[in-house]
Enzyme design. Structure first.
Site, short mmCIF file in Angstrom:
data_model
loop_
_atom_site.label_atom_id
_atom_site.label_comp_id
_atom_site.label_asym_id
_atom_site.label_seq_id
_atom_site.Cartn_x
_atom_site.Cartn_y
_atom_site.Cartn_z
N MET A 1 24.41 9.15 0.95
CA MET A 1 24.22 10.43 1.64
C MET A 1 24.54 10.31 3.12
SD MET A 1 23.70 13.50 1.12
CE MET A 1 22.70 14.15 -0.20
N GLU B 1 0.81 -1.22 0.00
CA GLU B 1 0.00 0.00 0.00
C GLU B 1 0.85 1.27 0.00
OE1 GLU B 1 -0.51 -2.59 1.99
OE2 GLU B 1 -2.62 -3.20 1.89
N PHE C 1 -11.03 -7.13 14.59
CA PHE C 1 -10.01 -7.58 13.65
C PHE C 1 -9.73 -6.48 12.61
CE2 PHE C 1 -9.00 -9.80 9.58
CZ PHE C 1 -7.71 -10.19 9.93
N GLN C 2 -8.50 -6.15 12.44
CA GLN C 2 -8.04 -5.11 11.49
C GLN C 2 -8.66 -3.75 11.76
OE1 GLN C 2 -8.18 -6.91 7.50
NE2 GLN C 2 -6.07 -7.58 7.87
N LYS D 1 -17.28 -0.71 7.10
CA LYS D 1 -17.78 -1.85 6.30
C LYS D 1 -19.31 -1.84 6.14
CE LYS D 1 -17.51 -6.39 4.98
NZ LYS D 1 -16.88 -6.87 3.76
C1 LIG Z 1 12.56 5.90 4.50
C2 LIG Z 1 13.86 6.58 4.79
N1 LIG Z 1 14.74 6.04 5.66
C3 LIG Z 1 15.92 6.65 5.92
C4 LIG Z 1 16.25 7.82 5.28
C5 LIG Z 1 17.58 8.51 5.59
N2 LIG Z 1 18.42 8.57 4.38
C6 LIG Z 1 18.52 9.65 3.59
S1 LIG Z 1 19.48 9.43 2.28
C7 LIG Z 1 19.85 7.86 2.74
C8 LIG Z 1 20.77 7.02 1.90
C9 LIG Z 1 20.18 6.69 0.59
O1 LIG Z 1 20.96 5.69 -0.02
P1 LIG Z 1 20.79 5.32 -1.54
O2 LIG Z 1 19.38 5.16 -1.87
O3 LIG Z 1 21.68 4.19 -1.86
O4 LIG Z 1 21.26 6.64 -2.29
P2 LIG Z 1 22.70 7.34 -2.35
O5 LIG Z 1 22.71 8.38 -1.28
O6 LIG Z 1 23.74 6.30 -2.17
O7 LIG Z 1 22.72 7.95 -3.71
C10 LIG Z 1 19.22 7.54 3.94
C11 LIG Z 1 19.35 6.26 4.65
C12 LIG Z 1 15.30 8.36 4.39
N3 LIG Z 1 15.51 9.50 3.75
N4 LIG Z 1 14.14 7.71 4.14
#
Ligand SMILES: Cc1ncc(C[n+]2csc(CCOP(=O)(O)OP(=O)(O)O)c2C)c(N)n1
Length: 574
Positions: free
Chosen positions: A482, A53, A115-116, A165
């Protein structure tokens, strides 16, 4: 003759039809099975079955961002609805019009831990523009119509409609009445800017010596890009866009000075810091732009145009607030300028543009590509070339997102689709699917990372079912790039949990879903293999590009500094 009666489930579908909905993005379950049965028995609306979802919400979101129409989600009660929470928050942060139809247990069971049963209205209250609990069958059509109106009007946003529902079952029927032209006495967003404020804004703009236009996602959602461009040309003012506002003016337009903020261009951030007048259009001075608010643009007079009065002076005090729809206010500005007898200070303007051109040279060469190891920036430039700058580009979150924003100049609004406010990893692929549903003839690219893609990779299966030939391009740096960059810059190079020590073979994975996989790991083959991928018009191609894992995104604002305190290269400040 007696009036024809309908079940609530039939009313849901009839209401969506009356509102001209083409697609519902969703996933079935007990509480909404009657709606699924009603969907089965008509052929005006197509239901797109995701594999999760959360992905349904991002698909609806991508569809809404690309078209400007309301994206529609359908989920069952409990876990189905809670799986939508991240997608709702993502849409809320970026002001995207979306209606989420969430099932609920029967009204006599609400509060019984049935439930749910989850109180989805309660769960989502802080991240929706509004929500409705349907408690009467006859109310369903107009509740849905109101939800659409609220989602789309004023400052757009997501609206949840909870459907118990017992409102949907075949045993209960009622008359169907709907008013699609909704008017609400209690909700009337201001449309036109106040004439006095317009006058003040115009006289401030024409006497400015160092003006800048700072425009955000509001310009895109108001379809006001042409008006922004016209104003910039009339005033000969530089324009900087937020991450959400990219494409608001063409990326190649001579007045465009790049994105501003955390990873903005040197010239954009310097222009902001030294401006005497800032015209903010549909932008909200968020922390990824301002850096330290106490050091933000101390000498600038700020004109802030926004439809949402609570956004004005929220973080940065506006000297001239203008509440109104940004397209309408821009029309007012243009009319006022056309009839005003004014003369701008030409020599001040020339000096200002000369200064901006000098700042452009500060960063010099933006990155250096040597050897066969592909730089992520090189990869984005190659994608720009092979798509001739015309693709819809969806991204996930991380370094690849910033490189895409910096190195793919967007020609038009709605071409760049990313999660700016929430920064939701896992957004890219499903959002791209929503865009492809909306524009099947257009090239749709998802630029992603090896971390982000794994957050909704199951949707490769949905792409096969609905034949969505997207190009998924992973800038694979074998890490959460990042996060690693921050650890390099702020945490002494301690890479705590930023390397995934096991990654799937993305090529085999794509193939197992029935798609094509192409791996690119040296510079010599980059252009040729990308061309091969894009030549496969009817196929989803997963292109896994091995990029330099040590690359950082620059420029980068220095934490707690002013808007233009920036690192421009490793160890070098602007
Ligand atoms: C759902 C979620 N969890 C954690 C983060 C924190 N976060 C921001 S950028 C990043 C790394 C992203 O890695 P990748 O998709 O491999 O991209 P890259 O930076 O290597 O290009 C994380 C963990 C986020 N933005 N969203």
């Amino acid at each position: 003759m007696s009036e024809e009666l309908f079940t609530g489930a039939e009313m849901v579908v009839k209401a969506l039809s009356a509102l001209k909905v083409k697609y519902i993005f969703g996933y079935p379950g007990g509480s909404v099975l009657d709606i699924y049965d009603a969907i089965f028995q008509q052929d005006e609306i197509e239901h797109i079955l995701s594999r999760h979802e959360q992905a349904s919400t991002h698909m609806a979101d991508g569809y809404a961002r690309a078209t400007g129409d309301v994206g529609v989600v359908l989920a069952t009660s409990g876990p189905g609805a809670t799986n939508c929470v991240t997608g709702i928050a993502t849409a809320y942060m970026d002001s995207i019009p979306m209606v989420i139809l969430a099932g609920q247990v029967a009204t006599n069971l609400i509060g019984n831990d049935a439930f749910q049963e989850t109180d989805i209205v309660g769960c989502t209250r802080p991240i929706v523009k509004h929500s409705y609990n349907c408690r009467s069958l006859e109310d369903i059509p107009n509740t849905i119509a109101k939800a659409f109106y609220l989602a789309k009007s004023g400052r757009p946003g997501p609206v949840v409609v909870e459907l118990p529902k017992d409102m949907l079952i075949p045993q209960n029927k009622g008359a169907f009445h709907i008013t699609t032209d909704v008017k609400m006495r209690s909700y009337n967003p201001t449309v036109k800017g106040h004439p006095k404020q317009i006058k003040k804004a115009i006289s401030t703009l024409i006497t400015a010596k160092k003006p800048v236009i700072y425009s955000g996602g509001g310009i895109i959602s108001a379809n006001a890009s042409h008006l922004l461009t016209q104003l910039a040309e009339m005033l000969n003012a530089p324009v900087t866009n937020t991450l959400m506002g990219l494409g608001g003016i063409a990326g190649t337009h001579p007045n465009f000075i790049g994105m501003l903020g955390m990873h903005g261009s040197v010239e954009a951030n310097k222009t902001m810091a030294n401006a005497d007048v800032i015209l903010a259009l549909g932008a909200r001075f968020d922390d990824r732009v301002t850096n330290n608010v106490n050091k933000f643009c101390p000498n600038a007079k700020i004109i802030h145009v926004d439809v949402d009065p609570t956004s004005i002076s929220k973080t940065i005090n506006a000297h001239i607030p203008v509440v109104g729809l940004v397209d309408v206010v821009l029309e007012q500005f243009l009319t006022a300028l056309a009839t005003a007898n004014y003369q701008q200070d030409k020599s001040a303007q020339e000096a200002w543009w000369q200064q901006i051109d000098e700042w452009k040279t500060l960063q010099g060469e933006k990155y250096t590509q040597t050897g066969q190891l592909i730089k992520p920036q090189t990869a984005v430039e190659a994608i720009y070339k092979v798509t001739q700058g015309q693709a819809y580009v969806c991204s996930d979150v991380g370094q690849h997102q910033m490189f895409a924003a910096q190195y793919y100049p967007f020609a038009k609004p709605r071409q760049w689709i990313n999660s700016g406010g929430a920064g939701t990893m896992g957004f890219g692929l499903p959002a791209a699917m929503g865009v492809k549903m909306a524009f099947p003839e257009s090239e749709v690219v998802c630029i992603t990372g090896d971390g982000s893609i794994q957050m909704n990779i199951q949707e490769l299966s949905t792409c096969m079912q609905y034949n969505l030939p997207i190009k998924v391009i992973s800038l694979n740096n074998r890490s959460l790039g990042m996060v690693r960059q921050w650890q390099d810059m702020v945490y002494g190079g301690r890479h705590s949990s930023s390397y995934m020590e096991s990654l799937p073979d993305f090529i085999k994975l794509a193939e197992s879903y029935g798609h094509v996989g192409i791996k690119i790991d040296n510079l010599d083959e980059l252009d040729e293999k990308l061309a091969q991928a894009f030549a496969l018009k009817d196929k989803l191609v997963f292109v896994d590009i091995y990029v330099d894992e040590n690359e950082h995104v620059y420029p980068m604002q220095i934490r707690h500094g002013g808007v233009d305190d920036m690192w421009i290269r490793k160890g070098e400040k602007a």
